[in-house]
Design a protein around this motif. Structure first.
Motif, PDB file in Angstrom:
ATOM      1  N   VAL A 148      -7.460  -8.144   3.242  1.00  0.00           N
ATOM      2  CA  VAL A 148      -7.312  -7.816   2.130  1.00  0.00           C
ATOM      3  C   VAL A 148      -7.573  -8.981   1.154  1.00  0.00           C
ATOM      4  O   VAL A 148      -7.074 -10.203   1.460  1.00  0.00           O
ATOM      5  N   SER A 191      -7.986 -14.455   0.652  1.00  0.00           N
ATOM      6  CA  SER A 191      -7.507 -13.444   1.769  1.00  0.00           C
ATOM      7  C   SER A 191      -5.892 -13.660   1.843  1.00  0.00           C
ATOM      8  O   SER A 191      -5.395 -14.578   1.453  1.00  0.00           O
ATOM      9  N   ILE A 225      -6.791  -1.775   8.440  1.00  0.00           N
ATOM     10  CA  ILE A 225      -7.291  -2.802   7.628  1.00  0.00           C
ATOM     11  C   ILE A 225      -7.615  -4.087   8.252  1.00  0.00           C
ATOM     12  O   ILE A 225      -6.570  -4.733   8.818  1.00  0.00           O
ATOM     13  N   ILE A 271       0.845  -1.154  -0.146  1.00  0.00           N
ATOM     14  CA  ILE A 271       0.023   0.042  -0.085  1.00  0.00           C
ATOM     15  C   ILE A 271       1.059   1.195  -0.217  1.00  0.00           C
ATOM     16  O   ILE A 271       1.955   1.395   0.533  1.00  0.00           O
ATOM     17  N   THR A 297     -10.523  -6.140  -2.846  1.00  0.00           N
ATOM     18  CA  THR A 297     -11.430  -5.525  -1.897  1.00  0.00           C
ATOM     19  C   THR A 297     -10.639  -5.485  -0.699  1.00  0.00           C
ATOM     20  O   THR A 297      -9.671  -6.184  -0.069  1.00  0.00           O
ATOM     21  N   LEU A 298     -10.788  -4.132  -0.011  1.00  0.00           N
ATOM     22  CA  LEU A 298     -10.104  -3.940   1.261  1.00  0.00           C
ATOM     23  C   LEU A 298     -11.045  -3.738   2.048  1.00  0.00           C
ATOM     24  O   LEU A 298     -12.442  -3.236   2.066  1.00  0.00           O
ATOM     25  N   SER A 313      -5.097   0.319  -8.403  1.00  0.00           N
ATOM     26  CA  SER A 313      -4.128  -0.908  -8.158  1.00  0.00           C
ATOM     27  C   SER A 313      -3.286  -1.329  -9.382  1.00  0.00           C
ATOM     28  O   SER A 313      -3.992  -1.001 -10.501  1.00  0.00           O
TER      29      SER A 313
END
Length: 316
Positions: A62, A68, A59, A42, A104-105, A188
């Motif tokens: 992730v 994940s 977070i 990140i 997806t976060l 991204s």
């Protein structure tokens, strides 16, 4: 005779092999499911607000292509410290080559990694925590990433705090933009497919800007309306941005995908003494070399350097 027996035996094995192969074909050929090690990191683009010392997000998960990060534990990141190419590793995944289908976060709005509330917050210049309110803790990132058939892929999630956070007018409170805008505020990319634009700005004294920002756009996408949009999120279509160092005039734009780009420069100052820096206007900038600021070609794993000369604010 021994040779004949060996030949007959070999022929029988070939026949059996063909029968087995045909049987497998009848069941359908399995797809190649080989995975390639992929880092997930990140990074961030700057936020221009004199009242903001730091911005923290927590977070809790992730997820890429339904997977994940293995062994991932909730983490709180000072996202505002990850600028000028600095990034923080979140973890690793095994991914098949091809294009990602979803990233997806998941944010924890309630508590940070130490169990203290709130999970996401702004640290103001005087050290006060201000909760970052989000309508949803799930950020669905709209960009897809190409995973190469190599072992050093790196998905970089590039936050743009300028697009992601807005301050309540006159309230001193902060909130994330809408879920859709928030997903669009995070790029991204695969770092294997990105380059760097660095530059230096001369004749800085032609502007009285308190903060000067370099915005990079895909060629042909910048319009004069970019200075403001819904929720007052300016420059919403910029690919990335970088604050220009007031002392040296230097700036850096990292993780820029291959392609053609253009650079634009804006002046910000706290014109009404409320702690926030308002847009004064766009700056008249030209190149001191043969590189056209409206046609900058970026290649993967390469750095291109531009020299910029300012001539003050553009007339409105």
């Amino acid at each position: 005779m021994k040779f004949k027996n060996f030949f007959n035996t070999g022929l029988a094995l070939v026949c059996l092999s063909l029968v087995y192969s045909c049987s497998k074909d009848d069941q359908g050929t399995p797809e190649n499911t080989e995975g390639y090690n992929t880092k997930v990191s990140i990074t961030d683009a700057p936020i221009d607000n004199a009242n903001v010392q730091a911005a923290f997000i927590t977070i809790s998960d992730v997820n890429v292509n339904g997977k994940s990060i293995e062994g991932f534990q909730k983490t709180t990141v000072n996202i505002s410290s990850l600028q000028n190419g600095n990034s923080e590793l979140l973890g690793n995944l095994e991914l098949e080559s091809g294009t990602t289908s979803e990233i997806t976060l998941v944010l924890d709005n309630e508590s940070d990694a130490s169990g203290e509330a709130p999970g996401n917050y702004i640290l103001t210049a005087d050290g006060e925590k201000k909760a970052l309110v989000a309508t949803s803790g799930i950020i669905e990132i709209t960009d897809n990433v190409d995973i190469q058939a190599v072992e050093n892929n790196e998905i970089v999630l590039d936050f743009d705090l300028r697009k992601a956070i807005v301050e309540g007018e006159g309230t001193g409170d902060y909130k994330f933009v809408s879920a859709t805008e928030l997903g669009n505020s995070i790029r991204s990319v695969n770092s294997l497919e990105t380059g760097i634009i660095t530059g230096s700005v001369s004749n800085m004294n032609s502007s009285d800007a308190e903060t000067m920002v370099a915005f990079v756009y895909k060629k042909g996408t910048y319009t004069v309306s970019e200075s403001g949009s819904e929720n007052n999120v300016g420059f919403s279509n910029a690919v990335s941005s970088s604050s220009v160092n007031k002392a040296s005039g230097d700036f850096e734009l990292h993780f820029i995908e291959e392609g053609e780009y253009e650079l634009h420069f804006a002046s910000f100052s706290d014109t009404n003494s409320n702690g926030s820096k308002e847009l004064e206007g766009m700056l008249d900038a030209s190149s001191a070399t043969a590189i056209d600021l409206q046609e900058i070609s970026v290649e993967a794993n390469a750095e291109i350097t531009v020299e910029v000369v300012l001539a003050g604010l553009l007339s409105l």
